[in-house]
Design a protein around this motif. Structure first.
Motif, PDB file in Angstrom:
ATOM      1  N   TYR A 285     -60.444  52.441 -38.784  1.00 43.68           N
ATOM      2  CA  TYR A 285     -59.991  51.797 -40.016  1.00 43.68           C
ATOM      3  C   TYR A 285     -60.807  52.331 -41.195  1.00 43.68           C
ATOM      4  N   ALA A 286     -60.125  52.687 -42.282  1.00 45.26           N
ATOM      5  CA  ALA A 286     -60.736  53.232 -43.494  1.00 45.26           C
ATOM      6  C   ALA A 286     -61.278  54.642 -43.277  1.00 45.26           C
ATOM      7  N   GLY A 287     -60.920  55.247 -42.130  1.00 45.32           N
ATOM      8  CA  GLY A 287     -61.146  56.676 -41.950  1.00 45.32           C
ATOM      9  C   GLY A 287     -59.973  57.422 -42.569  1.00 45.32           C
ATOM     10  N   TYR A 288     -59.646  58.595 -42.025  1.00 44.73           N
ATOM     11  CA  TYR A 288     -58.496  59.334 -42.551  1.00 44.73           C
ATOM     12  C   TYR A 288     -57.807  60.074 -41.418  1.00 44.73           C
ATOM     13  N   LEU A 289     -56.572  60.484 -41.681  1.00 46.10           N
ATOM     14  CA  LEU A 289     -55.788  61.178 -40.658  1.00 46.10           C
ATOM     15  C   LEU A 289     -54.719  62.023 -41.328  1.00 46.10           C
ATOM     16  N   GLY A 290     -54.236  63.035 -40.573  1.00 48.76           N
ATOM     17  CA  GLY A 290     -53.151  63.856 -41.092  1.00 48.76           C
ATOM     18  C   GLY A 290     -53.253  65.302 -40.686  1.00 48.76           C
ATOM     19  N   GLU A 291     -52.433  66.111 -41.334  1.00 52.79           N
ATOM     20  CA  GLU A 291     -52.329  67.533 -41.006  1.00 52.79           C
ATOM     21  C   GLU A 291     -53.507  68.307 -41.587  1.00 52.79           C
ATOM     22  N   LEU A 292     -54.093  69.153 -40.750  1.00 56.11           N
ATOM     23  CA  LEU A 292     -55.246  69.957 -41.163  1.00 56.11           C
ATOM     24  C   LEU A 292     -54.912  71.440 -41.025  1.00 56.11           C
ATOM     25  N   ASN A 293     -54.855  72.129 -42.156  1.00 55.87           N
ATOM     26  CA  ASN A 293     -54.659  73.589 -42.187  1.00 55.87           C
ATOM     27  C   ASN A 293     -53.399  74.060 -41.469  1.00 55.87           C
ATOM     28  N   LEU A 294     -52.343  73.280 -41.523  1.00 54.46           N
ATOM     29  CA  LEU A 294     -51.076  73.729 -40.943  1.00 54.46           C
ATOM     30  C   LEU A 294     -50.352  74.591 -41.970  1.00 54.46           C
ATOM     31  N   LYS A 295     -50.076  75.828 -41.582  1.00 52.72           N
ATOM     32  CA  LYS A 295     -49.483  76.807 -42.518  1.00 52.72           C
ATOM     33  C   LYS A 295     -50.320  76.889 -43.790  1.00 52.72           C
ATOM     34  N   ALA A 296     -51.638  76.811 -43.609  1.00 48.60           N
ATOM     35  CA  ALA A 296     -52.638  76.922 -44.685  1.00 48.60           C
ATOM     36  C   ALA A 296     -52.664  75.698 -45.601  1.00 48.60           C
ATOM     37  N   ASN A 297     -51.938  74.635 -45.259  1.00 46.48           N
ATOM     38  CA  ASN A 297     -51.914  73.422 -46.076  1.00 46.48           C
ATOM     39  C   ASN A 297     -52.509  72.240 -45.313  1.00 46.48           C
ATOM     40  N   SER A 298     -53.100  71.303 -46.050  1.00 45.04           N
ATOM     41  CA  SER A 298     -53.619  70.068 -45.449  1.00 45.04           C
ATOM     42  C   SER A 298     -53.009  68.877 -46.172  1.00 45.04           C
ATOM     43  N   ASP A 299     -52.723  67.816 -45.407  1.00 46.14           N
ATOM     44  CA  ASP A 299     -52.088  66.625 -45.962  1.00 46.14           C
ATOM     45  C   ASP A 299     -52.704  65.411 -45.273  1.00 46.14           C
ATOM     46  N   LEU A 300     -53.684  64.774 -45.929  1.00 50.33           N
ATOM     47  CA  LEU A 300     -54.501  63.737 -45.310  1.00 50.33           C
ATOM     48  C   LEU A 300     -54.330  62.390 -46.009  1.00 50.33           C
ATOM     49  N   PHE A 301     -54.387  61.299 -45.217  1.00 49.21           N
ATOM     50  CA  PHE A 301     -54.194  59.951 -45.729  1.00 49.21           C
ATOM     51  C   PHE A 301     -55.320  59.040 -45.258  1.00 49.21           C
ATOM     52  N   VAL A 302     -55.644  58.029 -46.083  1.00 49.84           N
ATOM     53  CA  VAL A 302     -56.645  57.035 -45.711  1.00 49.84           C
ATOM     54  C   VAL A 302     -56.008  56.068 -44.715  1.00 49.84           C
ATOM     55  N   ASN A 303     -56.728  55.702 -43.666  1.00 46.17           N
ATOM     56  CA  ASN A 303     -56.161  54.853 -42.613  1.00 46.17           C
ATOM     57  C   ASN A 303     -56.254  53.376 -42.999  1.00 46.17           C
ATOM     58  N   LEU A 304     -55.257  52.945 -43.778  1.00 47.17           N
ATOM     59  CA  LEU A 304     -55.155  51.555 -44.218  1.00 47.17           C
ATOM     60  C   LEU A 304     -53.899  50.922 -43.638  1.00 47.17           C
ATOM     61  N   ARG A 305     -53.775  49.574 -43.763  1.00 42.68           N
ATOM     62  CA  ARG A 305     -52.640  48.827 -43.212  1.00 42.68           C
ATOM     63  C   ARG A 305     -52.399  49.253 -41.776  1.00 42.68           C
ATOM     64  N   CYS A 306     -53.447  49.174 -40.986  1.00 41.55           N
ATOM     65  CA  CYS A 306     -53.391  49.720 -39.638  1.00 41.55           C
ATOM     66  C   CYS A 306     -53.711  48.649 -38.597  1.00 41.55           C
ATOM     67  N   MET A 307     -53.383  48.965 -37.359  1.00 43.16           N
ATOM     68  CA  MET A 307     -53.669  48.078 -36.248  1.00 43.16           C
ATOM     69  C   MET A 307     -54.104  48.896 -35.042  1.00 43.16           C
ATOM     70  N   GLU A 308     -54.981  48.309 -34.252  1.00 46.29           N
ATOM     71  CA  GLU A 308     -55.440  48.912 -33.000  1.00 46.29           C
ATOM     72  C   GLU A 308     -54.859  48.095 -31.852  1.00 46.29           C
ATOM     73  N   ILE A 309     -54.282  48.779 -30.873  1.00 42.80           N
ATOM     74  CA  ILE A 309     -53.654  48.105 -29.740  1.00 42.80           C
ATOM     75  C   ILE A 309     -54.557  48.256 -28.522  1.00 42.80           C
ATOM     76  N   ARG A 310     -54.969  47.135 -27.946  1.00 47.50           N
ATOM     77  CA  ARG A 310     -55.792  47.133 -26.738  1.00 47.50           C
ATOM     78  C   ARG A 310     -55.166  46.179 -25.737  1.00 47.50           C
ATOM     79  N   GLN A 311     -54.418  46.729 -24.773  1.00 47.32           N
ATOM     80  CA  GLN A 311     -53.706  45.940 -23.761  1.00 47.32           C
ATOM     81  C   GLN A 311     -52.789  44.934 -24.457  1.00 47.32           C
ATOM     82  N   ASN A 312     -53.030  43.635 -24.297  1.00 50.40           N
ATOM     83  CA  ASN A 312     -52.123  42.651 -24.906  1.00 50.40           C
ATOM     84  C   ASN A 312     -52.670  42.107 -26.229  1.00 50.40           C
ATOM     85  N   GLN A 313     -53.651  42.786 -26.786  1.00 49.05           N
ATOM     86  CA  GLN A 313     -54.230  42.365 -28.060  1.00 49.05           C
ATOM     87  C   GLN A 313     -53.920  43.367 -29.159  1.00 49.05           C
ATOM     88  N   VAL A 314     -53.630  42.840 -30.344  1.00 45.83           N
ATOM     89  CA  VAL A 314     -53.444  43.665 -31.534  1.00 45.83           C
ATOM     90  C   VAL A 314     -54.523  43.281 -32.537  1.00 45.83           C
TER      91      VAL A 314
END
Length: 347
Positions: A285-314
């Motif tokens: 949470y509050a890290g970042y994710l996305g495309e890194l150096n694909l076709k020489a371009n990067s497209d990264l987003f902050v990891n907000l409005r997110c959820m982690e799934i662990r078995q039957n817990q969200v």
């Protein structure tokens, strides 16, 4: 989209890593399907693939382009009927978070930092959790966000619909945003921003512009405007320009992450306060994710409005920016409104 989703099911059953995602205002779904369970990590940001980095900046997981089957498909947005979902307010969680906010305000008044972003975690129990169903709802309900479903067997599953771009780079051209200030969206009235919210947003804008100044040949920023993301709205400033010819992507990401919108200012002092006082691990949470150096371009987003799934817990991760003018109870309800963005698709 049917072929990609079938592939998702097979990969999940075989416990193989994958990520599927759609960019803001796009109806194209992209899937990275890693062919082994090797844990690859980013070292110098010259790597190519899909990156998922945590808040602490000590782990950046990579799905390497050369180790993945990459699929793309168009999909049709389904019309979503907005439902009113009441946010469940936990008295214990509310009191704990308000005490944390008071502690943050005290540190601001003592001159430790100007702003800090504090967060909390809500855990929901489910007898049955259909992650594909939730992801498809996310695609339709939040078309202006970066929507994703990420899975690695040793780490778990994350889903999200982020309204915030960290960095987009094409050749030397770049785009980023300053996003701060939050209100519940009211379709029947114009959004009015208070001085506290405008100051908070200006902190973020000023930080990004000043920190990038030595890295660019040119830079442009828009005026702040209201941006809707699900059932809430933010103040947003677009920032774009051209990097110097010798720019280093790793350095640029290091400047921007974690942004003042998820950490605070000055960044390092605010970050240390978060790590010492929040009382839980933000993980991705509050890290970042996305495309890194694909076709020489990067497209990264902050990891907000997110959820982690662990078995039957969200686990829902939600936070808000704290300044000297913050009201602890109002800040709690801001996190409750943000949690509602995810709860609406969990019904």
């Amino acid at each position: 989209m049917a072929n990609i989703l079938k592939k998702v099911v097979r990969h999940f059953e075989q416990k193989l890593p994958f990520v599927v995602y759609s960019k803001p205002n796009s109806t194209q779904l992209t899937g990275f399907f890693q062919q082994n369970c090797t844990l690859y990590e980013v070292n110098d940001f010259s790597e190519m693939g899909f990156v998922f980095s945590n808040f602490k900046e000590n782990q950046s997981i990579l799905f390497p382009e050369k180790e993945c089957e990459i699929l793309q498909e168009e999909y049709i947005l389904k019309s979503e009927i907005d439902e009113v979902v009441n946010s469940e307010v936990s008295t214990v969680g509310k009191e704990r978070f308000e005490l944390l906010v008071k502690k943050g305000i005290k540190a601001i008044e003592e001159g430790v930092f100007d702003k800090v972003v504090l967060s909390r975690k809500e855990t929901l129990e489910f007898e049955r959790f259909n992650f594909l169903e939730v992801f498809q709802k996310m695609l339709s309900k939040y078309p202006t966000a970066f929507r994703y479903c990420w899975f690695y067997p040793e780490i778990g599953m994350w889903l999200g619909a982020s309204p915030e771009q960290l960095l987009k780079v094409e050749a030397a051209n770049f785009e980023t945003v300053a996003l701060a200030g939050t209100q519940k969206w009211n379709p029947n009235s114009e959004t009015i921003w208070q001085e506290k919210e405008r100051k908070e947003q200006q902190f973020v804008t000023d930080f990004i512009v000043s920190e990038l100044q030595d890295e660019v040949d040119s830079l442009y920023k828009s005026n702040p405007y209201t941006f809707q993301a699900g059932n809430i709205v933010h103040l947003k400033t677009d920032i774009k320009g051209v990097f110097k010819s010798d720019y280093n992507l790793k350095n640029i990401i290091g400047i921007l992450h974690p942004t003042p919108a998820v950490c605070g200012l000055p960044k390092e002092k605010a970050k240390q306060f978060v790590l010492r006082n929040e009382g839980y691990d933000r993980k991705f949470y509050a890290g970042y994710l996305g495309e890194l150096n694909l076709k020489a371009n990067s497209d990264l987003f902050v990891n907000l409005r997110c959820m982690e799934i662990r078995q039957n817990q969200v686990h829902l991760y939600i936070g808000c920016g704290i300044t000297k003018d913050s009201d602890p109870e109002k800040e709690y309800f801001e996190t409750a409104n943000k949690a509602m963005t995810m709860k609406q698709i969990l019904k």
